[in-house]
Enzyme design. Sequence first.
Site, mmCIF file in Angstrom:
data_model
loop_
_atom_site.group_PDB
_atom_site.id
_atom_site.type_symbol
_atom_site.label_atom_id
_atom_site.label_comp_id
_atom_site.label_asym_id
_atom_site.label_seq_id
_atom_site.Cartn_x
_atom_site.Cartn_y
_atom_site.Cartn_z
ATOM 1 N N GLU A 169 82.698 25.632 -56.755
ATOM 2 C CA GLU A 169 83.916 24.870 -56.520
ATOM 3 C C GLU A 169 84.904 25.339 -57.575
ATOM 4 O O GLU A 169 84.891 24.886 -58.710
ATOM 5 C CB GLU A 169 83.678 23.358 -56.669
ATOM 6 C CG GLU A 169 84.890 22.565 -56.238
ATOM 7 C CD GLU A 169 85.379 21.500 -57.198
ATOM 8 O OE1 GLU A 169 86.197 20.682 -56.796
ATOM 9 O OE2 GLU A 169 84.947 21.475 -58.376
ATOM 10 N N ASP B 66 80.222 22.237 -59.713
ATOM 11 C CA ASP B 66 81.434 21.435 -59.866
ATOM 12 C C ASP B 66 82.353 22.066 -60.913
ATOM 13 O O ASP B 66 81.899 22.477 -61.985
ATOM 14 C CB ASP B 66 81.013 20.023 -60.314
ATOM 15 C CG ASP B 66 82.156 19.043 -60.304
ATOM 16 O OD1 ASP B 66 82.752 18.856 -59.238
ATOM 17 O OD2 ASP B 66 82.452 18.455 -61.365
#
Length: 537
Positions: free
Chosen positions: A273, A215
């Site tokens: 990401e 993330d």
Amino acid sequence: MRVAAGEAPGAPWWRDAGIYHVYVRSFADADGDGLGDLPGVRSRLAYVAGLGVDAIWLNPFYPSPQADAGYDVADYRDVDPRFGTLADFDELVGDAHGLGLRVIVDLVPNHTSGEHPWFRAALAAAPGGAERGRYLFRDGRGPGGGAPPNDWTSTFGGPAWTRVTEPDGSPGQWYLHLFAPEQPDLDWTNSEVRAEFESILRFWLDRGVDGFRIDVAHGLAKDPAMPHLAGRFGPGLAQVHHPHWDRDEVHEVYRAWRRVGDAYPGGRTFVAEAWVHDPAQLARYLRPDELHTAFNFNFLLAPWDAKAVRATVDQSIEALAGVGAPPTWVLSNHDVTRTVTRYGGGAEGLRRARAAALLMLSLPGGAYVYQGEELGLPEVTDLPGEVRQDPTFRRTGGAELGRDGCRVPLPWSGDEPPFGFGPDGTWLPQPADWADLTVARQAADPGSVLSLYRAALRLRRQLPALGDGTLAWVEAGEDVLAFRREPGFGCVVNLGDEPTDRPAEVPADATVLLASGPLGAGGQLPTATAVWYTVTA
Ligand code: NOJ
């Protein structure tokens, strides 16, 4: 098929994997609380395996106050009781592996939850103490330190700083949160932080996970001088020399993680990401001693325009070839407007989304499919404010609707909500007209989006030309993308608009394998339609 413990000979699995993105809270609910859970995922694994994918990625299921749907982690080594138990997780991994599906979990290293024991300890400690040193606490500016340390803003709206009350009751320091205040940013120059995350990686690797989705992979490093942005940077994707996005220092972190992953057998993998716009900058995350893959968000963001799509495909392939990494294509996820709606909505949006699926699944490299994309679900745009849970909605005073519209629980079967999602209710309401979009309804219809995805994913596995490798463009007109992949495969996508643009030609010697919509008389390809074909040499 079982997932082998060691790497099979040939290319590593992650270079051309089809990966199904499971948004756990909206996939399937086993215990009837309206929220999806791990036993629910487990109960539907056969469906996922039947799609013809190689792996699943699970959004965060860790203990969390759910201020940002689980991206606020309070304990990185457990399962939130709302989603199940560690035993449920182990069983899920066992079943997935038994079905030939690898399992990727979500790692959230940029920030913890405000309820994480480290942050609680930081709040209880005095300024300057070691407990605060794991986060980014700073004194405020101005008289009494009443103004935030700088002008950085939260991705969810409002300032990126929140002031704390010191243990003695006085107004105190400020802490940084690039997302919600409930998500304090960690200080990645702190060696304890680095050691802790390497240990967390090992915890899940030891439990058998095959990889991690990282993330905010472009956000961990901050300019220690914490300069004002002073209007120098626009919103959105990372930009060069930004004080908190895509800074060089993040790469050391990933080199260390790669060493951790490589010590395990079986091709453990990392996917970043990283909202990094410049393909050359993104490629730096995928140097041979760093991460394996990164989502190509430029592709996702590209408008329905042949030139724009071709440019992003070319730039990505070229930049990644420079570091020997495969591209990773994605059309949707739990943070963006669903594809059908993004492409204009209604029948035309759906036709484009179907065509885009065939384009994506035949490009070189890997591809992710976000749950519901294979059903052609539209964005739910009319959710009432009181049911919306995305912090963006609240923090922008409703100016931005946020991401709940792409997170509505999946419709599995039946004629009315909860459409087989679970025994009772759904955490966000499902539209009544999703009765036509359920898995059960679509499975029985050869013309459905589900049937198209199933056929495409299976062909992708069967055809040696698909997956990892290269493509060669074929010039086919301004609004048309056409390419060949060897041996003997071709794809044509007509991105033209009715009624002005012309149908596209499919080569005369082609045998059509799959089309995203009906072909015209004479085998021509209407606008918003794609076709896969083979030719014999
Ligand atoms: C990206 C995640 O996909 C998103 O859902 C989340 O809100 C932010 N990172 C912050 O963790």
